[in-house]
Design an enzyme around this catalytic site. Sequence first.
Site, PDB file in Angstrom:
ATOM      1  N   ILE A   1      31.616 -50.127   7.571  1.00  0.00           N
ATOM      2  CA  ILE A   1      31.382 -49.088   8.572  1.00  0.00           C
ATOM      3  C   ILE A   1      30.597 -49.703   9.711  1.00  0.00           C
ATOM      4  O   ILE A   1      29.680 -50.493   9.496  1.00  0.00           O
ATOM      5  CB  ILE A   1      30.638 -47.894   7.928  1.00  0.00           C
ATOM      6  CG1 ILE A   1      31.617 -47.101   7.061  1.00  0.00           C
ATOM      7  CG2 ILE A   1      29.976 -47.021   8.971  1.00  0.00           C
ATOM      8  CD1 ILE A   1      31.104 -45.756   6.617  1.00  0.00           C
ATOM      9  N   ALA A   2      30.979 -49.323  10.933  1.00  0.00           N
ATOM     10  CA  ALA A   2      30.326 -49.877  12.113  1.00  0.00           C
ATOM     11  C   ALA A   2      28.935 -49.281  12.292  1.00  0.00           C
ATOM     12  O   ALA A   2      28.658 -48.163  11.842  1.00  0.00           O
ATOM     13  CB  ALA A   2      31.181 -49.592  13.350  1.00  0.00           C
ATOM     14  N   THR A   7      41.201 -55.784   9.809  1.00  0.00           N
ATOM     15  CA  THR A   7      41.591 -54.386  10.010  1.00  0.00           C
ATOM     16  C   THR A   7      42.770 -54.321  10.968  1.00  0.00           C
ATOM     17  O   THR A   7      42.698 -54.817  12.092  1.00  0.00           O
ATOM     18  CB  THR A   7      40.414 -53.573  10.559  1.00  0.00           C
ATOM     19  OG1 THR A   7      39.403 -53.529   9.554  1.00  0.00           O
ATOM     20  CG2 THR A   7      40.851 -52.144  10.882  1.00  0.00           C
ATOM     21  N   LYS A  60      43.640 -54.622   6.034  1.00  0.00           N
ATOM     22  CA  LYS A  60      43.136 -53.259   5.858  1.00  0.00           C
ATOM     23  C   LYS A  60      43.900 -52.292   6.765  1.00  0.00           C
ATOM     24  O   LYS A  60      44.119 -52.575   7.944  1.00  0.00           O
ATOM     25  CB  LYS A  60      41.651 -53.196   6.214  1.00  0.00           C
ATOM     26  CG  LYS A  60      41.033 -51.806   6.112  1.00  0.00           C
ATOM     27  CD  LYS A  60      39.512 -51.879   6.182  1.00  0.00           C
ATOM     28  CE  LYS A  60      38.852 -50.523   5.999  1.00  0.00           C
ATOM     29  NZ  LYS A  60      38.880 -49.694   7.214  1.00  0.00           N
ATOM     30  N   VAL A 118      37.202 -40.585  -1.237  1.00  0.00           N
ATOM     31  CA  VAL A 118      36.631 -40.645  -2.585  1.00  0.00           C
ATOM     32  C   VAL A 118      35.267 -39.962  -2.617  1.00  0.00           C
ATOM     33  O   VAL A 118      34.358 -40.335  -1.879  1.00  0.00           O
ATOM     34  CB  VAL A 118      36.501 -42.104  -3.064  1.00  0.00           C
ATOM     35  CG1 VAL A 118      35.708 -42.177  -4.360  1.00  0.00           C
ATOM     36  CG2 VAL A 118      37.884 -42.726  -3.221  1.00  0.00           C
ATOM     37  N   TYR A 168      37.347 -57.087  13.047  1.00  0.00           N
ATOM     38  CA  TYR A 168      38.137 -56.566  14.155  1.00  0.00           C
ATOM     39  C   TYR A 168      38.483 -57.772  15.000  1.00  0.00           C
ATOM     40  O   TYR A 168      37.595 -58.417  15.543  1.00  0.00           O
ATOM     41  CB  TYR A 168      37.356 -55.545  14.980  1.00  0.00           C
ATOM     42  CG  TYR A 168      37.229 -54.186  14.331  1.00  0.00           C
ATOM     43  CD1 TYR A 168      38.348 -53.397  14.111  1.00  0.00           C
ATOM     44  CD2 TYR A 168      35.986 -53.696  13.955  1.00  0.00           C
ATOM     45  CE1 TYR A 168      38.233 -52.149  13.526  1.00  0.00           C
ATOM     46  CE2 TYR A 168      35.863 -52.437  13.368  1.00  0.00           C
ATOM     47  CZ  TYR A 168      36.995 -51.674  13.162  1.00  0.00           C
ATOM     48  OH  TYR A 168      36.886 -50.443  12.588  1.00  0.00           O
ATOM     49  N   ARG A 203      40.139 -41.384  10.596  1.00  0.00           N
ATOM     50  CA  ARG A 203      39.548 -41.487  11.937  1.00  0.00           C
ATOM     51  C   ARG A 203      40.513 -42.078  12.960  1.00  0.00           C
ATOM     52  O   ARG A 203      40.222 -42.079  14.148  1.00  0.00           O
ATOM     53  CB  ARG A 203      38.312 -42.392  11.896  1.00  0.00           C
ATOM     54  CG  ARG A 203      37.245 -41.922  10.962  1.00  0.00           C
ATOM     55  CD  ARG A 203      36.186 -43.013  10.734  1.00  0.00           C
ATOM     56  NE  ARG A 203      35.414 -43.296  11.926  1.00  0.00           N
ATOM     57  CZ  ARG A 203      34.387 -42.558  12.348  1.00  0.00           C
ATOM     58  NH1 ARG A 203      34.042 -41.485  11.680  1.00  0.00           N
ATOM     59  NH2 ARG A 203      33.726 -42.891  13.435  1.00  0.00           N
ATOM     60  N   SER A 210      30.979 -54.808   8.570  1.00  0.00           N
ATOM     61  CA  SER A 210      31.898 -54.638   9.698  1.00  0.00           C
ATOM     62  C   SER A 210      31.579 -55.635  10.813  1.00  0.00           C
ATOM     63  O   SER A 210      30.423 -56.002  11.032  1.00  0.00           O
ATOM     64  CB  SER A 210      31.763 -53.219  10.244  1.00  0.00           C
ATOM     65  OG  SER A 210      32.414 -53.095  11.494  1.00  0.00           O
ATOM     66  N   GLY A 217      32.985 -44.799   1.981  1.00  0.00           N
ATOM     67  CA  GLY A 217      32.401 -45.003   3.285  1.00  0.00           C
ATOM     68  C   GLY A 217      31.272 -44.061   3.615  1.00  0.00           C
ATOM     69  O   GLY A 217      30.096 -44.341   3.332  1.00  0.00           O
TER      70      GLY A 217
END
Lengths: 366, 366, 366, 366
Positions: free
Chosen positions: D90-91, D168, D236, D294, D142, D263, D118, D314
């Site tokens: 997660i960013a 990703t 991903k 989840v 990324y 998202r 991330s 997440g």
Amino acid sequence: MTYTPDFGSVQPIDVLNLKSLEKRAEAVIGRGEFGYISEGSDDGYTKARNTTAFNDVQMLPRVLQNVENPDQSTKFLGSSLASPLMTAPIAGNTLAHSSGELGLARGAKEAGIMMAQSTFASKTIAETAQVSDGAPYMFQLYMPKDWGYCKYLLDEARNAHASAIILTADSTLGGYRELDVINHYHLKGKIANLAGYNTGESGAGAGSLFKESMQKLNLGLIDKLADYSGLPIFIKGIQTPADAAAAIDAGAAGIYVSNHGGRQLNGAPGSIETLPGIAKVVDHRVPIIFDGGVQRGTHVLKALALGADLVAVGRPFSYGLALGGWQGVKSVADHLKMEIYIAMQLTGCQTIADVKKMHVTYDFSR
Amino acid sequence: MTYTPDFGSVQPIDVLNLKSLEKRAEAVIGRGEFGYISEGSDDGYTKARNTTAFNDVQMLPRVLQNVENPDQSTKFLGSSLASPLMTAPIAGNTLAHSSGELGLARGAKEAGIMMAQSTFASKTIAETAQVSDGAPYMFQLYMPKDWGYCKYLLDEARNAHASAIILTADSTLGGYRELDVINHYHLKGKIANLAGYNTGESGAGAGSLFKESMQKLNLGLIDKLADYSGLPIFIKGIQTPADAAAAIDAGAAGIYVSNHGGRQLNGAPGSIETLPGIAKVVDHRVPIIFDGGVQRGTHVLKALALGADLVAVGRPFSYGLALGGWQGVKSVADHLKMEIYIAMQLTGCQTIADVKKMHVTYDFSR
Amino acid sequence: MTYTPDFGSVQPIDVLNLKSLEKRAEAVIGRGEFGYISEGSDDGYTKARNTTAFNDVQMLPRVLQNVENPDQSTKFLGSSLASPLMTAPIAGNTLAHSSGELGLARGAKEAGIMMAQSTFASKTIAETAQVSDGAPYMFQLYMPKDWGYCKYLLDEARNAHASAIILTADSTLGGYRELDVINHYHLKGKIANLAGYNTGESGAGAGSLFKESMQKLNLGLIDKLADYSGLPIFIKGIQTPADAAAAIDAGAAGIYVSNHGGRQLNGAPGSIETLPGIAKVVDHRVPIIFDGGVQRGTHVLKALALGADLVAVGRPFSYGLALGGWQGVKSVADHLKMEIYIAMQLTGCQTIADVKKMHVTYDFSR
Amino acid sequence: MTYTPDFGSVQPIDVLNLKSLEKRAEAVIGRGEFGYISEGSDDGYTKARNTTAFNDVQMLPRVLQNVENPDQSTKFLGSSLASPLMTAPIAGNTLAHSSGELGLARGAKEAGIMMAQSTFASKTIAETAQVSDGAPYMFQLYMPKDWGYCKYLLDEARNAHASAIILTADSTLGGYRELDVINHYHLKGKIANLAGYNTGESGAGAGSLFKESMQKLNLGLIDKLADYSGLPIFIKGIQTPADAAAAIDAGAAGIYVSNHGGRQLNGAPGSIETLPGIAKVVDHRVPIIFDGGVQRGTHVLKALALGADLVAVGRPFSYGLALGGWQGVKSVADHLKMEIYIAMQLTGCQTIADVKKMHVTYDFSR
């Protein structure tokens, strides 16, 4: 006949999403008028299902497809469009905004999308054509009983450079719309084209609309209209493969899949539910226009993936028109284009041709 | 015996839609009476499902079918009907309005539809017949334990020109209806036919209704009733193909698909869910009457398309009766006819025969 | 050891339906205790699904079946029962009412249905047996780690004329129950049987229940328990055909289909969803007990039609016990019998054997 | 470069369930930040469906399987994990808590689960690695447009003992997230890694994140990244069997099934709906990581049973971080491990290998 079009009060509008426009528009449109524009027929099942059925269509996005700056431009009937979108033909747009079809036409033109004008427009074909001025344009025909009036409409449409005539087949009378009963609402205002044909006399009010329209529609009309106008004829209101096949056999140059925004027959499937079966029968012989409940860029992609070539949006453009005149129309189109852009990038589609090949799954078979 | 029927206070009523009548009727009917009329059994699943199941039936409308002024008239058992509609046999209609079955009979007659009278009516067969006076009419039989009383009912029905006897098979005792328990409600008022048979003595109250009715119903009764009455026997309460087949084999002249408006066995499917399988087995050997949750013209079309020949409506006619006497009944029928008219035009059906051939899809298989 | 059983405060109760008892019982049971009795595990999906899944089972009722005064009596393990019902084995019934299992036993006996006692009962086997006194009775076993204690329980059960031992296999530890966490609730009160085994010493509290129980359950235990006790062994908590087959192969004399009222594993199907597949594998080799969400007479019929021989009900009996002691338990059983009686008549079933042959449809396949 | 990590204010937290953390975290996180963390794209269909789709997967639990103290430890990429869990990458975790990725890394390490960092983390790889210090760790990439920056990231990841690079592929631009528009929220704070690459200069803000990322992702990148880094490459954002097959053919060492928590593209299926088809194609050739909605131990079991080898979570870890720093992260992991432990015992699974063989049914096929 030239005149200076009056676009009324205009402003660009913030569009969070298309759905959110309805409440905002309700505040600026009269109660009866808003009821008329927004309602579905009977208990509104089909209107609601039009949008919810999109949730039963699932896109299966591809990744690592080398996509950058996806291109949503497309060709339709020889016109170049910035996006595969059309303003669905809606009657009486001055109910929403003083500029009526003039605003719609300019908004569509500035956004680079197809504009379709209704027979029951608040502005004449000629007035609208002056704004449209060669931009992509189609004319929707409610078949009049009077062949002379019909010929007048077709002549005007051809003069306006309409790329096709859309013959609406699903409205030989009006659906049962309860909000109009509750609001004691009768469609007001002149039918500009009828007034034009009557050489300036005040035309019939909305109450007699269907008196002026022909009930006994049949397949033979397609050739008659095509022969007189020399224009391609699309049939609007197709919901079955059988009708699509019959229309093409009878000379239709295009199929328009629609249930009239759920305003006519209620208890029919959501429009998107009928598209795959129809597209299979059509088999790319003629182009397909689709409308019904579209509120998202992803809805547009789903419709294209299921066989549509052009996707029409109705009420949201009326709401945009109500809120910002032609600039509001353009704002709506621009928002939708932005959502389409993102959805194309995220599904791995560089072009509209890629979108049409995207794999989608759905839970219905009609 | 002739008398002047008293129709009580009457007025035509505005009908927005059939569903909306319930709330309005609740305001003019006693709490216990309204509970008794409106309720389903147990937790009301089957009653609610009767109507919601129509949403799982989807009509696929045809266009360009040359339809104008669709004709919903039909023939049933030799009678000409203005529409394929019947007032379902409902007990004790004076609970809703002082005119009881007299109002129902006149409303049905003026609307040109079939009237069915219940054994447990508030008015005698003879009184009702005087109003009905040869208009389409059926008599519904709750089989009495007393064969003499049964013969009396059959004689009266024949004298009243009943076109058939409807033997109700799904109510050998009453469903469990919680609103009656909550309201401490026991069906009040005399059973007119029983009082008539008792030569004027006050008949049994509703509390003993099922004491007067026979439990041990079986296929052998069909011949017995047909032999004595000389009338066609319909079996009401059929929910399975097996029962439809058995009833026809045992001499039934017609099948009445119904779950008693969800007032008897709860946990059965919606009535429309059972129709296609039954129609397949019946295979046009005898006519089919259908009831269960009908509130829309499109529901009528769906039932016809799935195999019904005549569609009965219950509670909405009671509510119309409560609100406007016989004129209220007629208003309800007229509204439904209007919805049927629109739906026929919009599905491309010129006649009821066309409706029966319409393509519908559904999501259940029983 | 004889003593005079104390049944506490008792009264017959009005039962509108089983579901309605919960709210009434909540008012007379402590907050923590009510939470413990009523809750499901995790987010309660399986508990809720137990009841809603019955709506996906549709009975197809037969008519004209010559039914009168349907007979719901049945035989189970040699016992004659007035109805195919059992009080599911529930722990610690003094949480609901001071009489605990004594009230349950007497209520069940007076209603003529099977009583099942939990290992974790608030009363000893002997105390309960004195009330039960030869009426249909089963003993439910949470397998203790201590074989001596296990033998003691089996001895006591045999002395109490238990017709079988129900070995619970789905609870080698407790499900995650959030209401207990929210209420800071820990099961209070003594485990009577454990106290008895400890010759009067205060037994372990509920907090250590699973410490006393064995985790490593396996198929070999079936023979061991059967050999020592000489009693038939039922396995409770079966949710798959594979486990049913394995249990029978390993010597089980009966299958108890259950997900523990949704109190153990959450995310499993509704109990009724698992029954058809299990019944198919069992193929009448051994009897099947079923529980899970039963709240209606129609639920009982559906379970029987899908393969159950005996239908257990849990929480509603606890609520009846809370509200009226043994008379409340009997009121609940009587109400359920009334609903079963109506449902049998209306589905055309004269006997329980007919119910088991009834045709039902369902929308799941596990 | 060594420094003393600052873990900020920490405390263990009570976790009733993962879902309940959202509301509590909302109270301690800024409105814009909370919107950014919690939201899905468009109307949130896919985000919501991620969790609700788990209800359409039904576990069929086995009993009498000799299970005691189930062991949820597993191996992944050579690392020993206490549970098959990972903190999803997660960013910008300082949005939730001052310790950002330091807290996540320590919480994951103390809980014995995999941590994924991330590219857009609030802390540099090196800072995080100092805390992680050899504990199971992966780096999410990324893809930057600048190959120099990419090499820097890969070098840092290798130095940090990342066991793999997660590329990703589903985020070549950002999804349309309406809460950010409503809140006028733009991701604030520095991108630590970019700042690090820029030798201490203030990096680009979140507004330009996608300007720094590469759009034109393709299969050829897999070899390029693997060759330079010498690390296994996971892809991903895989949602189709076709992409899984293509990625493996192109050299991917693992598949990460995800829709980015709903998202990015909205209108895609729930993530768990796509897993079975992908797992079938992957056929154990490479490991599969799964995330999407989840919130329960049973969800973890369902994902493993449908083909996942590692399950990532997440938002709940972000909420745990917000509420208790690294101890909050550990509390969340510990709660989930407790739920997994219970679910394993109750489904009859002694090991994760058993879970992967568990029989589950599901109602979708993509």
